[in-house]
Design an enzyme around this catalytic site. Structure first.
Site, PDB file in Angstrom:
ATOM      1  N   ARG A 151      31.453 129.850 -24.146  1.00  0.00           N
ATOM      2  CA  ARG A 151      32.400 128.818 -22.891  1.00  0.00           C
ATOM      3  C   ARG A 151      32.813 127.823 -23.406  1.00  0.00           C
ATOM      4  NH1 ARG A 151      30.720 123.786 -20.897  1.00  0.00           N
ATOM      5  NH2 ARG A 151      30.844 123.529 -18.498  1.00  0.00           N
ATOM      6  N   SER A 181      26.032 131.307 -11.955  1.00  0.00           N
ATOM      7  CA  SER A 181      25.215 130.113 -11.590  1.00  0.00           C
ATOM      8  C   SER A 181      25.275 129.186 -10.440  1.00  0.00           C
ATOM      9  CB  SER A 181      26.085 128.681 -11.242  1.00  0.00           C
ATOM     10  OG  SER A 181      26.723 129.080 -13.134  1.00  0.00           O
ATOM     11  N   LYS A 229      29.011 118.352 -18.875  1.00  0.00           N
ATOM     12  CA  LYS A 229      29.722 118.874 -18.284  1.00  0.00           C
ATOM     13  C   LYS A 229      29.399 118.518 -16.970  1.00  0.00           C
ATOM     14  CE  LYS A 229      29.661 122.977 -14.493  1.00  0.00           C
ATOM     15  NZ  LYS A 229      30.389 123.425 -13.954  1.00  0.00           N
TER      16      LYS A 229
END
Ligand code: TZP
Ligand code: MG
Length: 212
Positions: A39, A110, A139
């Site tokens: 990621r 998600s 995040k």
């Protein structure tokens, strides 16, 4: 995919790692992670050819360890290097479209509500990630902290569908996530910022084992 592959699902990009991402991934593999997601996001994130070259090196490590190598968001890169799968959010391409593109590979989505969960199943997702379960600094554009309630609801309705929790999960609170019915935990900081990433991965694996 097998549900067991979600047990300890390590996620990282170069900005998340205190040493090189290759060293961090190797330590996590040695500690017993069952899946890895590349990621590459946030400040300093690599793009283009440099991102691809790192991806190839991480993919080789995962291959050698026999664990799936998943790419976050970047469907084109995943197809280009034949990654084992992709993980997408609600803001990315629709899961049904990605499912078509990725063919037999793993598609993770998600989700934050029961509706999003059921849509992901209908679209052909192989697993879902849900969170943030706890407060996370990793995040910033997350939904509100959700706790484990949704995991329980999802498992009540679809006991066999693979679900992983994400967001603020640590060695201390991982048990609560597993006990809510998750098939595993996905973590960034708990491994990437650990003094000893191998030990952190191994401790998370132990939490998984003792809650089965
Ligand atoms: N999605 C929801 S929370 C989160 C993502 C990618 C970040 C998880 O990172 P950490 O460091 O394990 O809380
Ligand atoms: Mg995304």
């Amino acid at each position: 995919m097998e549900k067991e592959q979600l047990a300890v699902y390590f996620i990282a990009g170069t900005p998340n790692c205190l040493t090189t991402i290759e060293e961090t991934l190797q330590a996590a593999i040695d500690g017993g992670i069952a899946m890895f997601q590349f990621r590459e996001k946030g400040e300093g994130a690599l793009t283009g050819e440099r991102k691809k070259q790192i991806a190839l090196r991480l993919q080789a490590k995962c291959k050698q360890a026999g664990i799936p190598f998943i790419i976050n968001d970047d469907i084109a890169l995943a197809i280009d290097i034949a990654a084992d799968g992709v993980h997408i959010g609600q803001e990315d391409e629709p899961a049904s479209v990605v499912r078509e593109k990725i063919k037999g590979g793993i598609v993770g989505v998600s989700v934050h509500t029961m509706d999003e969960f059921e849509k992901a199943i209908a679209d052909g997702a192989d697993y879902v990630g849900t969170g943030p379960i706890y407060v996370t600094a990793t995040k910033t554009d997350t939904r509100p902290v959700a706790g484990t309630t949704l995991i329980r609801k999802m498992k009540d309705k679809y006991p066999d569908f693979p679900i992983v929790g994400i967001g603020g999960i640590t060695i201390e609170n991982a048990e609560e996530v597993m006990k809510a019915g998750a098939d595993g935990v996905s973590v960034i900081t708990a491994i990437s910022h650990a003094k000893n990433p191998k030990q952190a991965a191994s401790q998370l694996k132990n939490v998984f084992s003792r809650t089965q």
